[in-house]
Design an enzyme around this catalytic site. Structure first.
Site, mmCIF file in Angstrom:
data_model
loop_
_atom_site.group_PDB
_atom_site.id
_atom_site.type_symbol
_atom_site.label_atom_id
_atom_site.label_comp_id
_atom_site.label_asym_id
_atom_site.label_seq_id
_atom_site.Cartn_x
_atom_site.Cartn_y
_atom_site.Cartn_z
ATOM 1 N N ASP A 47 114.162 -2.037 52.270
ATOM 2 C CA ASP A 47 115.302 -1.218 52.626
ATOM 3 C C ASP A 47 116.987 -2.295 53.594
ATOM 4 O OD1 ASP A 47 115.613 0.877 55.100
ATOM 5 O OD2 ASP A 47 113.760 0.862 55.258
ATOM 6 N N HIS A 56 118.092 -0.806 50.324
ATOM 7 C CA HIS A 56 118.859 0.861 50.584
ATOM 8 C C HIS A 56 119.943 0.132 50.454
ATOM 9 C CE1 HIS A 56 114.555 2.348 51.521
ATOM 10 N NE2 HIS A 56 114.010 1.865 50.424
#
Length: 528
Positions: free
Chosen positions: A277, A311
């Site tokens: 993430d 991410h």
């Protein structure tokens, strides 16, 4: 321990205060003296507790973890403690959920009930975790997994255990069914851990949670395989993180690397991230709770870090309701992240993000935007999609202003530079200087004001090099590069609020100098 991180930089309008390091006595204690066995099978929870208790009783010192595989439940840290994991030491946290009592903690911007973190501390002073050992959160015991994130072989192996719900795999049925109960309790403001007990398996902890602490040092270890976020200092001051390796599986849900939330006076340097993430993330609470608490993340230096996957390489938001200010990021490399430099928020958040400086950033093979500012995070919190809808300006309106970027390179991205601002609160006061990018598409900005692009060189494969929609007071100086062969436009300006667009000393290839003005923007572009 002392630190001399007090500096002034002429490129920013704020001065970084001195960051204080922990003051820890020299006494030392080794966990094997308290019955610990490093065989990967023996439960060493009590040995860790006894060693830390003895250290605390002596007035503080160093608790040493020798080489070995040390299975344990959660470790509750203490003031004036240095937890030192020597080379060859791996601390492997238990897969038994019952070892992690439910406590009032924080997650995703809210103060709420979670399982106790494997490494946990609250209202402590002078805490350090050092050495070259590894802290492994055994997160695969906790996390649910989305089918599309795995290969077919991996998915078929995984579903032989646990519970499958459509295209999601869960370790337990309680974990799968816990979301509705937890969402309801949070919406009702319930903070009694007993009420959350039926959803225990869903309440994945962060690997390291340090709340309301002062003088923290993490230096050297690897933190990996977290049930949720990896390293999470919250509402803490004087935080130094250096020489860390932070890892989570790419398929790991909520597998953030570092979340500095509502922290003041922090230094992050020489760290490596490879996560599922956001990698390096600034937060400060979510919506009304974050605004009411009003603790910004501020006075933060991040330098000499590498992100191999995530991410976002460096991220602000989306939970930034308490504000983020006075942050400098320099000399970092982001490789293969979904987005390189990412600022994200939504209507309803509120909060002010300002006085951010980013310089000497290198990016390679970015999947989406190299640089992104979006006020429409996943279309949530009433933002909808980018449109002409204008909402009233209230305390729920997020504000982004005074952001400066210089000496940035990106080879490979979908979009070189993106702004999606709000109609009622355009992003204001951004400068981008000496930026060189190769991307599918170029600069795309909507609802921005006082934007300066200087010495920007971009090579794009499709569309115009620059698109400005409802933007005002934009100056583009000495822009170079080239657009796609199929599109000869350098700039497309649109929108009836677009005005005062100045292009000076354009140095693109001759075939890409066309200016197109549409939908109310006619006559608003000046060429010099």
């Amino acid at each position: 321990m002392t630190n001399t991180t007090k500096e002034t930089n002429t490129a920013r309008n704020w001065t970084m205060p001195e960051i204080e390091l922990p003051n820890i006595p020299s006494a030392s204690f080794t966990i094997t003296d308290f019955g610990a066995v490093g065989d990967g099978v023996t439960d060493n929870t009590e040995a860790f507790r006894k060693a830390i208790a003895a250290c605390t009783e002596a007035g503080g010192g160093k608790v040493i973890i020798p080489a070995g595989l040390w299975l344990t439940g959660p470790i509750q840290l203490a003031s004036r403690l240095e937890l030192h994991a020597q080379a060859g030491a791996t601390v492997l946290f238990s897969r038994n959920f019952d070892d992690y009592p439910l406590v009032l903690s924080t997650f995703e911007g809210w103060e709420t009930v979670r399982c106790l973190s494997p490494l946990d501390g609250e209202e402590l002073e002078d805490v350090a975790i050092t050495g070259s050992g590894v802290f492994d959160g055994n997160g695969d015991a906790w996390r649910y997994v989305k089918k599309w994130k795995l290969t077919e072989l991996q998915w078929n192996k995984l579903i032989k255990t646990g519970v499958v719900d459509g295209d999601n795999w869960w370790p337990t049925e309680q974990g799968m069914n816990g979301a509705k109960l937890v969402d309801r309790l949070i919406s009702e403001g319930v903070k009694d851990p007993k009420a959350f007990e039926p959803a225990r398996d869903y309440l994945r902890p962060n690997l390291l949670s340090l709340r309301r602490c002062k003088r923290l040092l993490l230096d050297g270890p690897t933190f990996q395989n977290s049930p949720a976020w990896n390293v999470h200092p919250w509402a803490s001051e004087h935080v130094t993180l250096r020489n860390l390796t932070i890892r989570n599986p790419w398929y790991g849900q909520n597998g953030d690397g570092l979340d500095l939330e509502s922290c003041r006076y922090a230094l992050v340097e020489n760290c490596t991230f490879d996560v599922g993430d956001d990698a390096i993330c600034m937060k400060s609470g979510k919506d009304k709770e974050g605004r009411d608490r009003g603790i910004p993340s501020e006075y933060i230096i991040i330098r000499n870090c590498i992100v191999y996957h995530g991410h976002g390489g460096f991220v602000v938001g989306s939970e930034m309701s308490g504000g983020v200010r006075c942050v400098e990021v320099s000399d970092c490399t982001f490789m293969g992240t979904d987005i390189g430099i990412r600022f994200k928020t939504a209507r309803g958040r509120g909060g002010v993000v300002e006085d951010i400086l980013m310089k000497n950033i290198r990016m390679i093979n970015i999947d989406g935007e190299a640089i992104s500012f979006s006020m429409f995070y996943e279309g949530k919190e009433g933002s909808g999609t980018l449109s002409e809808d204008k909402h009233p300006v209230t305390e729920e309106t997020p504000v982004f202003r005074n952001l400066h970027m210089e000496d940035i390179v990106c080879t490979g991205a979908e979009i070189a530079f993106l702004i999606k601002g709000l109609v009622e609160m355009p992003m204001e006061g951004l400068t981008l200087t000496r930026y060189k990018a190769i991307a599918d598409r170029g600069v795309e900005c909507a609802n921005a004001a006082h934007l300066a692009l200087t010495d920007v060189d971009i090579q794009v494969k499709e569309g115009p090099m620059v698109k400005l929609h409802q933007c005002s007071d934009v100056r583009i100086t000495r822009m170079s590069g080239c657009g796609s062969e199929a599109d000869d436009r350098f700039l497309v300006a649109s929108g009836n609020r677009t005005e005062n667009i100045v292009v000076d000393s354009l140095a693109t290839c001759d075939s890409h100098r066309k200016i197109e003005e549409l939908n109310g923007a006619e006559g608003k572009v000046q060429m010099k």
